[in-house]
Design a protein around this motif. Structure first.
Motif, PDB file in Angstrom:
ATOM      1  N   TYR A 110      -3.839  -1.688  -9.367  1.00 22.76           N
ATOM      2  CA  TYR A 110      -4.036  -1.322  -7.962  1.00 22.76           C
ATOM      3  C   TYR A 110      -5.335  -0.562  -7.809  1.00 22.76           C
ATOM      4  N   ARG A 111      -5.809  -0.489  -6.578  1.00 24.11           N
ATOM      5  CA  ARG A 111      -7.010   0.269  -6.241  1.00 24.11           C
ATOM      6  C   ARG A 111      -6.593   1.604  -5.637  1.00 24.11           C
ATOM      7  N   ARG A 146     -10.170  -5.748  -7.089  1.00 18.53           N
ATOM      8  CA  ARG A 146      -9.366  -5.449  -8.268  1.00 18.53           C
ATOM      9  C   ARG A 146      -9.379  -6.518  -9.296  1.00 18.53           C
ATOM     10  N   SER A 154      -0.766  -2.941  -4.563  1.00 13.45           N
ATOM     11  CA  SER A 154      -2.168  -3.298  -4.705  1.00 13.45           C
ATOM     12  C   SER A 154      -3.107  -2.173  -4.271  1.00 13.45           C
ATOM     13  N   LEU A 155      -2.540  -1.152  -3.602  1.00 14.30           N
ATOM     14  CA  LEU A 155      -3.379  -0.097  -3.046  1.00 14.30           C
ATOM     15  C   LEU A 155      -2.610   1.218  -3.021  1.00 14.30           C
ATOM     16  N   ALA A 207      -9.736  -3.460  -1.868  1.00 12.24           N
ATOM     17  CA  ALA A 207      -8.537  -4.049  -2.496  1.00 12.24           C
ATOM     18  C   ALA A 207      -8.877  -5.364  -3.182  1.00 12.24           C
ATOM     19  N   ALA A 226       0.864  -1.177   0.000  1.00  9.95           N
ATOM     20  CA  ALA A 226       0.000   0.000   0.000  1.00  9.95           C
ATOM     21  C   ALA A 226       0.902   1.229   0.000  1.00  9.95           C
TER      22      ALA A 226
END
Length: 121
Positions: free
Chosen positions: A79-80, A121, A52-53, A118, A9
């Motif tokens: 990624y979010r 995705r 991923s974030l 998350a 993150a």
């Protein structure tokens, strides 16, 4: 059992206290947390496959304020984007945020909401 690793993150939060709280909550949820200054550095690093974030401070709703604090996420990404906003969440969503958290937030539900965001995705 083994600890869950949900990816990295990236925090784009200028407020040090907010970044520490969010970082602790995300680590507890299984994210590796990295924090670097500036939206240019954030944009370049966010494209890494382990990210991923991306969590950033959204605009306050003030005239002329960018809804994602100057960050412009590409439409196709792995990624979010989570925006922490104190104003209207609609502008952050329109600018590309996948999930919007209204400030102040409830730490008890924050990680559950972020994990759900998350996982989409």
């Amino acid at each position: 059992g083994p600890a869950v690793h949900r990816g990295t993150a990236w925090l784009g939060l200028a407020d040090g206290d907010l970044a520490r709280v969010v970082g602790l909550l995300l680590r507890h949820a299984g994210f590796a947390v990295e924090r670097r200054g500036g939206t240019a550095a954030l944009g370049a690093a966010a494209s890494r496959p382990d990210v991923s974030l991306v969590v950033l401070a959204g605009g306050s709703g003030a005239a002329g304020a960018h809804p994602l604090g100057g960050f412009c996420p590409p439409e196709q990404r792995g990624y979010r984007v989570v925006a922490l906003v104190s104003g209207d969440p609609a502008a952050a969503r329109a600018a590309g945020a996948d999930h919007v958290v209204q400030l102040p937030f409830d730490p008890g539900t924050f990680t559950t909401d972020i994990i759900e965001a998350a996982d989409r995705r």
